[in-house]
Design a protein around this motif. Structure first.
Motif, PDB file in Angstrom:
ATOM      1  N   VAL A 132       2.465   3.957   3.654  1.00 11.98           N
ATOM      2  CA  VAL A 132       1.839   5.266   3.415  1.00 11.98           C
ATOM      3  C   VAL A 132       2.486   6.294   4.347  1.00 11.98           C
ATOM      4  O   VAL A 132       3.406   5.971   5.096  1.00 11.98           O
ATOM      5  CB  VAL A 132       0.307   5.216   3.628  1.00 11.98           C
ATOM      6  N   PHE A 133       1.983   7.543   4.300  1.00 11.45           N
ATOM      7  CA  PHE A 133       2.591   8.606   5.113  1.00 11.45           C
ATOM      8  C   PHE A 133       2.684   8.191   6.589  1.00 11.45           C
ATOM      9  O   PHE A 133       1.865   7.422   7.082  1.00 11.45           O
ATOM     10  CB  PHE A 133       1.757   9.884   5.039  1.00 11.45           C
ATOM     11  N   VAL A 187       0.864  -1.185   0.000  1.00  8.86           N
ATOM     12  CA  VAL A 187       0.000   0.000   0.000  1.00  8.86           C
ATOM     13  C   VAL A 187       0.898   1.232   0.000  1.00  8.86           C
ATOM     14  O   VAL A 187       1.662   1.442   0.947  1.00  8.86           O
ATOM     15  CB  VAL A 187      -0.897   0.042   1.270  1.00  8.86           C
ATOM     16  N   GLU A 231      -2.145   2.516  -4.998  1.00 10.00           N
ATOM     17  CA  GLU A 231      -2.043   3.952  -4.690  1.00 10.00           C
ATOM     18  C   GLU A 231      -3.445   4.541  -4.589  1.00 10.00           C
ATOM     19  O   GLU A 231      -4.446   3.852  -4.821  1.00 10.00           O
ATOM     20  CB  GLU A 231      -1.225   4.667  -5.783  1.00 10.00           C
ATOM     21  N   THR A 232      -3.490   5.840  -4.246  1.00  8.54           N
ATOM     22  CA  THR A 232      -4.797   6.481  -4.059  1.00  8.54           C
ATOM     23  C   THR A 232      -5.336   7.081  -5.358  1.00  8.54           C
ATOM     24  O   THR A 232      -6.538   7.273  -5.491  1.00  8.54           O
ATOM     25  CB  THR A 232      -4.681   7.612  -3.024  1.00  8.54           C
ATOM     26  N   SER A 283      16.059   3.334   3.426  1.00  8.55           N
ATOM     27  CA  SER A 283      16.023   3.993   2.131  1.00  8.55           C
ATOM     28  C   SER A 283      17.424   4.080   1.506  1.00  8.55           C
ATOM     29  O   SER A 283      18.370   4.431   2.220  1.00  8.55           O
ATOM     30  CB  SER A 283      15.465   5.406   2.326  1.00  8.55           C
ATOM     31  N   ALA A 311       2.918   3.803  -3.174  1.00  6.35           N
ATOM     32  CA  ALA A 311       4.008   3.649  -4.142  1.00  6.35           C
ATOM     33  C   ALA A 311       4.927   4.871  -4.093  1.00  6.35           C
ATOM     34  O   ALA A 311       5.421   5.341  -5.108  1.00  6.35           O
ATOM     35  CB  ALA A 311       3.450   3.455  -5.545  1.00  6.35           C
ATOM     36  N   GLY A 312       5.134   5.385  -2.882  1.00  9.13           N
ATOM     37  CA  GLY A 312       6.038   6.529  -2.715  1.00  9.13           C
ATOM     38  C   GLY A 312       7.483   6.059  -2.642  1.00  9.13           C
ATOM     39  O   GLY A 312       7.829   4.991  -3.171  1.00  9.13           O
ATOM     40  N   THR A 313       8.323   6.855  -1.967  1.00  6.40           N
ATOM     41  CA  THR A 313       9.752   6.533  -1.871  1.00  6.40           C
ATOM     42  C   THR A 313       9.950   5.097  -1.397  1.00  6.40           C
ATOM     43  O   THR A 313      10.661   4.313  -2.026  1.00  6.40           O
ATOM     44  CB  THR A 313      10.421   7.477  -0.843  1.00  6.40           C
ATOM     45  N   MET A 314       9.314   4.759  -0.277  1.00  9.25           N
ATOM     46  CA  MET A 314       9.562   3.445   0.311  1.00  9.25           C
ATOM     47  C   MET A 314       8.778   2.349  -0.395  1.00  9.25           C
ATOM     48  O   MET A 314       9.320   1.296  -0.706  1.00  9.25           O
ATOM     49  CB  MET A 314       9.223   3.459   1.813  1.00  9.25           C
ATOM     50  N   PHE A 324      12.082  -1.145   6.454  1.00  8.31           N
ATOM     51  CA  PHE A 324      13.119  -1.115   5.408  1.00  8.31           C
ATOM     52  C   PHE A 324      13.854   0.217   5.511  1.00  8.31           C
ATOM     53  O   PHE A 324      13.362   1.176   6.086  1.00  8.31           O
ATOM     54  CB  PHE A 324      12.480  -1.215   4.019  1.00  8.31           C
TER      55      PHE A 324
HETATM   56  P1  NAI Z   1       5.989   8.948   0.619  1.00  6.17           P
HETATM   57  O1  NAI Z   1       5.298  10.197   0.931  1.00  6.17           O
HETATM   58  O2  NAI Z   1       7.090   8.976  -0.388  1.00  6.17           O
HETATM   59  O3  NAI Z   1       4.947   7.847   0.120  1.00  6.17           O
HETATM   60  C1  NAI Z   1       3.723   7.578   0.727  1.00  6.17           C
HETATM   61  C2  NAI Z   1       2.768   7.143  -0.366  1.00  6.17           C
HETATM   62  O4  NAI Z   1       1.618   6.533   0.200  1.00  6.17           O
HETATM   63  C3  NAI Z   1       2.282   8.304  -1.240  1.00  6.17           C
HETATM   64  O5  NAI Z   1       2.605   8.030  -2.599  1.00  6.17           O
HETATM   65  C4  NAI Z   1       0.768   8.301  -1.011  1.00  6.17           C
HETATM   66  O6  NAI Z   1       0.041   8.666  -2.166  1.00  6.17           O
HETATM   67  C5  NAI Z   1       0.522   6.852  -0.625  1.00  6.17           C
HETATM   68  N1  NAI Z   1      -0.725   6.637   0.121  1.00  6.17           N
HETATM   69  C6  NAI Z   1      -1.257   7.363   1.122  1.00  6.17           C
HETATM   70  N2  NAI Z   1      -2.440   6.806   1.513  1.00  6.17           N
HETATM   71  C7  NAI Z   1      -2.629   5.706   0.742  1.00  6.17           C
HETATM   72  C8  NAI Z   1      -3.671   4.732   0.643  1.00  6.17           C
HETATM   73  N3  NAI Z   1      -4.737   4.764   1.403  1.00  6.17           N
HETATM   74  N4  NAI Z   1      -3.538   3.745  -0.259  1.00  6.17           N
HETATM   75  C9  NAI Z   1      -2.465   3.723  -1.066  1.00  6.17           C
HETATM   76  N5  NAI Z   1      -1.460   4.619  -1.030  1.00  6.17           N
HETATM   77  C10 NAI Z   1      -1.550   5.597  -0.139  1.00  6.17           C
HETATM   78  O7  NAI Z   1       6.510   8.380   2.006  1.00  6.17           O
HETATM   79  P2  NAI Z   1       7.729   7.388   2.296  1.00  6.17           P
HETATM   80  O8  NAI Z   1       8.964   8.167   2.527  1.00  6.17           O
HETATM   81  O9  NAI Z   1       7.725   6.329   1.270  1.00  6.17           O
HETATM   82  O10 NAI Z   1       7.313   6.778   3.690  1.00  6.17           O
HETATM   83  C11 NAI Z   1       6.352   5.750   3.808  1.00  6.17           C
HETATM   84  C12 NAI Z   1       6.518   5.075   5.155  1.00  6.17           C
HETATM   85  O11 NAI Z   1       7.817   4.539   5.241  1.00  6.17           O
HETATM   86  C13 NAI Z   1       6.359   5.989   6.350  1.00  6.17           C
HETATM   87  O12 NAI Z   1       5.719   5.277   7.377  1.00  6.17           O
HETATM   88  C14 NAI Z   1       7.789   6.310   6.736  1.00  6.17           C
HETATM   89  O13 NAI Z   1       7.952   6.639   8.087  1.00  6.17           O
HETATM   90  C15 NAI Z   1       8.449   4.989   6.440  1.00  6.17           C
HETATM   91  N6  NAI Z   1       9.888   5.051   6.185  1.00  6.17           N
HETATM   92  C16 NAI Z   1      10.435   6.036   5.433  1.00  6.17           C
HETATM   93  C17 NAI Z   1      11.796   6.075   5.207  1.00  6.17           C
HETATM   94  C18 NAI Z   1      12.399   7.110   4.333  1.00  6.17           C
HETATM   95  O14 NAI Z   1      13.627   7.249   4.345  1.00  6.17           O
HETATM   96  N7  NAI Z   1      11.634   7.845   3.552  1.00  6.17           N
HETATM   97  C19 NAI Z   1      12.702   5.047   5.786  1.00  6.17           C
HETATM   98  C20 NAI Z   1      12.001   4.015   6.497  1.00  6.17           C
HETATM   99  C21 NAI Z   1      10.656   4.046   6.702  1.00  6.17           C
END
Ligand code: NAI
Length: 693
Positions: free
Chosen positions: A386-387, A305, A329-330, A439, A307-310, A437
């Motif tokens: 997700v966020f 769930v 994705e949403t 990054s 498709a952002g960075t992680m 995981f």
């Molecule tokens: P991001 O902002 O790049 O991606 C989040 C994605 O989730 C967005 O594309 C958004 O559209 C999608 N999303 C939101 N609600 C949704 C739903 N209901 N269904 C489907 N998709 C949905 O955030 P990022 O950086 O990928 O972080 C995601 C998680 O990973 C967070 O919990 C963060 O704390 C964790 N994390 C992040 C790290 C990093 O370095 N960025 C490292 C380790 C964990």
């Protein structure tokens, strides 16, 4: 005689089979048994040629690394010529000795093979001298025979970098005499019967043709590469020294130099640390109280769930391992963006030659993009990325609870939130686990597996098994803010910021830790990760801040001014368009001046002690609270997720090498509250390593 090695006969060919599963490691019993059978075969008048082959899935994958530990801890004597004498026994044999190689001939395995008169191999075999990965060099002629077969430049690369090569490359270089299709043993019989009537070829140690000429430029170029690839490591340079000796000196004189260098490496802290890390990676897959009767579940399909960075990086990790992924994705826009990033990342890997186009096409085709949960029931595991927002994650887990198969694993990639709170949003908290995981998720090896109060043993065992399939190292962590890695990292980064606030220039802080061995300095890391990330988390957890406890103010002030690091081209440092650092950000000086603390720059040694002991002190608390199972779990987290130098063994191992009384003295000198476990260990004259026993 040990039954790890057997002798049989096929017509007039004797076969010595090494059967020491799983990898036919060359321990002391195996070495003596090979010699014993060689002498027998030599004396047997009905034998014209000898074949040495490995049973099971490989030839000899190397030395028995446990023996190294026994030697350095004084439990076993080191007989430097042990494997060397087996090699002479082979080399001096009046009957041709044919090495039949499948799987891997690594380390001592390749050294033994190179003493043979001939080497044949299966097409998928690999050979290499990977000793440097354990802080060692070949110790039984590898640095002497390999340059004679493969040439000085290639041998230098193989011994200094430790990477294996394919059978085809080994054939082209002259390490192998022939690649044989079909059954290896039958091919070896035929080959041995053919060569039995021929005069013996010159011994490898006497083949000096490839040593002739001037190799200084080639050696200098490998040495320069070691400075980058294995910065501050001693073994690669020792391997090059031994190869230089091969060029300069007669075989036996140079062999003595190799033996001396090997012994020096074996007793070095660097090698002990790397061997600790080697075994540590195996130890972390064991969870006390969970036995072998708990079997991992098969994971055939995953759903993700977000498709952002992680989410994108995690999807790549799964499909690279051959596991199909349903990626949600949403909006179509967000989905397209996520897929485009994945495609770009793959294209970059193909361009850099890291992945093949065919591999990438197949991997990408395993991703099924979706906008709803319609197909989620097919998944054996669902990973939420997700966020970082608890209310959102709870809502998503409620939805997942409705759509997921009854025994699917529900994993969250949260880096700070409470796993139990997320699990409580479902009717099956035992199936919920953290899969943290790092990054970029498709690159970084670490996977923190966060155990909630109710996470079932089967879910943990499956997570560890899955980590292996995903080519990650899984470490089980307890549920607390930041788990193992980020909770300790918070202390480390805070200490770096305090040093800056107290007048040490940011680049001096970074340089001191980089020179000590960290992959990057702490402030440069924060610029890379984004100052806004930590700032937002601190906003959310402001209510948890303890009064009187010093707080890294400069960070928040920089973030408040919009200096987020590389992404805004300014954080602690300024960056050009290609994200290359271009000096300290003048705003950082202004922020520090505005905080107004007395300025007294710290020495490099103080910088290192403050930052690294901040890790150690928090690591000790984490152990005490049971968040980490063993000290080595912390070490493996730091070696695989935070750029801690492998040759220092991880923060807890390093603290032992410094001596815990000294660490405790410094902790007190810095005015910190020492972790009770640290005090206890010092009082009882113990080490962290003693906790593992
Ligand atoms: P991001 O902002 O790049 O991606 C989040 C994605 O989730 C967005 O594309 C958004 O559209 C999608 N999303 C939101 N609600 C949704 C739903 N209901 N269904 C489907 N998709 C949905 O955030 P990022 O950086 O990928 O972080 C995601 C998680 O990973 C967070 O919990 C963060 O704390 C964790 N994390 C992040 C790290 C990093 O370095 N960025 C490292 C380790 C964990």
């Amino acid at each position: 005689m040990s039954d790890l090695v057997t002798l049989s006969k096929h017509g007039r060919v004797a076969v010595i089979t090494i059967d020491n599963p799983p990898v036919n490691a060359l321990n002391s019993d195996v070495r003596s048994a090979i010699t014993y059978h060689l002498i027998k075969a030599e004396a047997d008048e009905e034998v014209d040629a000898i074949v040495i082959i490995g049973a099971g899935r490989t030839f000899i994958a190397g030395a028995d690394i446990r023996e190294f530990n026994k030697i350095t801890s004084g439990l076993q004597n080191w007989e430097p010529n042990d494997l060397n004498s087996v090699c002479y026994e082979i080399e001096e044999n009046p009957k041709p000795v044919v090495m039949a190689i499948h799987g891997t001939a690594f380390g001592g395995g390749l050294e033994l093979a190179m003493a043979g008169h001939y080497r044949i191999a299966s097409p998928d075999a690999q050979v290499g001298q990977p000793e440097v990965k354990l802080g060692l060099i070949p110790g039984a002629g590898g640095t002497q025979r390999l340059p004679r077969l493969a040439g000085v430049a290639k041998a230098a690369e193989m011994c200094a970098f430790g990477e294996p090569i394919s059978a085809q490359e080994a054939l082209d270089l002259g390490i192998l005499d022939r690649i044989v299709e079909g059954d290896l043993l039958s091919a070896a019989f035929a080959f041995a019967a053919d060569v039995a009537s021929l005069p013996l070829p010159p011994k490898v140690r006497d083949r000096n043709a490839k040593l002739a000429g001037d190799h200084s430029a080639a050696l200098a170029s490998v040495r320069a590469a070691c400075g980058k690839r294995a910065r501050l490591q001693k073994a690669p340079l020792a391997a090059l020294e031994a190869i230089e000796a091969a060029v300069r000196l007669p075989f036996f004189d140079a062999l003595q130099i190799e033996s001396d260098l090997f012994a020096r490496c074996l007793h070095s802290n660097q090698s002990k640390a790397m061997i600790h890390a080697f075994f540590g990676e195996r130890t972390v897959s064991k969870i006390p109280g969970i036995g072998k009767e708990v079997k991992p579940r098969k994971i055939a399909t995953a759903a993700i769930v977000g498709a952002g960075t992680m989410g994108g990086g995690i999807a790549m990790t799964y499909v690279n391992a051959g596991i199909p992924v349903i990626l949600k994705e949403t909006s179509q826009e967000a989905l397209d963006k996520g897929l485009a990033t994945i495609r770009n990342n793959y294209e970059a890997s193909v361009q850099k030659g890291r992945l093949k186009q065919d591999f990438v096409d197949k991997a990408f085709a395993r991703i099924t993009p979706v906008l709803d949960y319609g197909r989620f029931a097919e998944a054996d595991i669902i990973v939420e990325a997700v966020f970082e927002n608890l209310a959102l994650k709870k809502k998503i887990f409620q939805q997942l609870d409705k759509v997921a198969a009854p025994d699917a694993i529900l994993a969250t990639n949260t880096s700070t939130l409470d796993i139990d709170a997320i699990a409580a949003a479902t009717s099956r908290p035992d199936r919920v686990v953290g899969h943290h995981f790092f990054s970029p998720a498709n690159v970084m090896r670490l996977l923190e597996i966060v155990r909630g109060k109710q996470t079932s043993p089967e879910v943990l065992v499956t997570s560890l098994d899955l980590a292996r399939r995903l080519k990650k190292v899984g470490v089980v962590a307890g549920n607390c803010r930041g788990f193992i890695g980020n909770r300790m990292f918070h202390q480390y980064i805070s200490e770096a910021v305090f040093l800056a606030e107290d007048g040490t220039p940011p680049d001096q802080i970074d340089r001191a830790l980089y020179n000590w061995g960290m992959a990057m300095g702490p402030l440069a890391v924060i610029d890379l990760a984004g100052l806004d990330v930590g700032w937002r988390i601190r906003q959310e957890f402001k209510h948890l801040e303890r009064p009187g406890v010093r707080y890294a103010e400069a960070h928040d002030r920089l973030a408040e001014c919009g200096y987020y690091g590389q992404k805004t081209r300014a954080g602690w440092y300024l960056y050009d368009d290609k994200r290359k650092p271009a000096g300290i950000n003048p705003a950082a000086h202004e922020v520090i001046a505005s905080i107004g603390r007395p300025q007294s720059p710290a020495s490099a040694a103080d910088i290192v002690d403050r930052c690294i002991y901040a890790l150690v002190n928090e690591g000790a608390r984490i152990l005490e609270e049971g968040i980490a199972i063993r000290p080595v779990d912390i070490d493996i987290v730091y070696l695989n997720g935070y750029g801690f130098p492998a040759w220092r063994g991880g923060p807890m191992w390093y603290a032992d090498t410094v001596g815990l009384p000294k660490v405790l003295d410094r902790v007190r000198e810095f005015g910190w509250e020492p972790a009770p476990l640290l005090v206890k260990l010092v009082t009882e004259d113990k080490t962290f390593a003693a906790l593992e026993q």
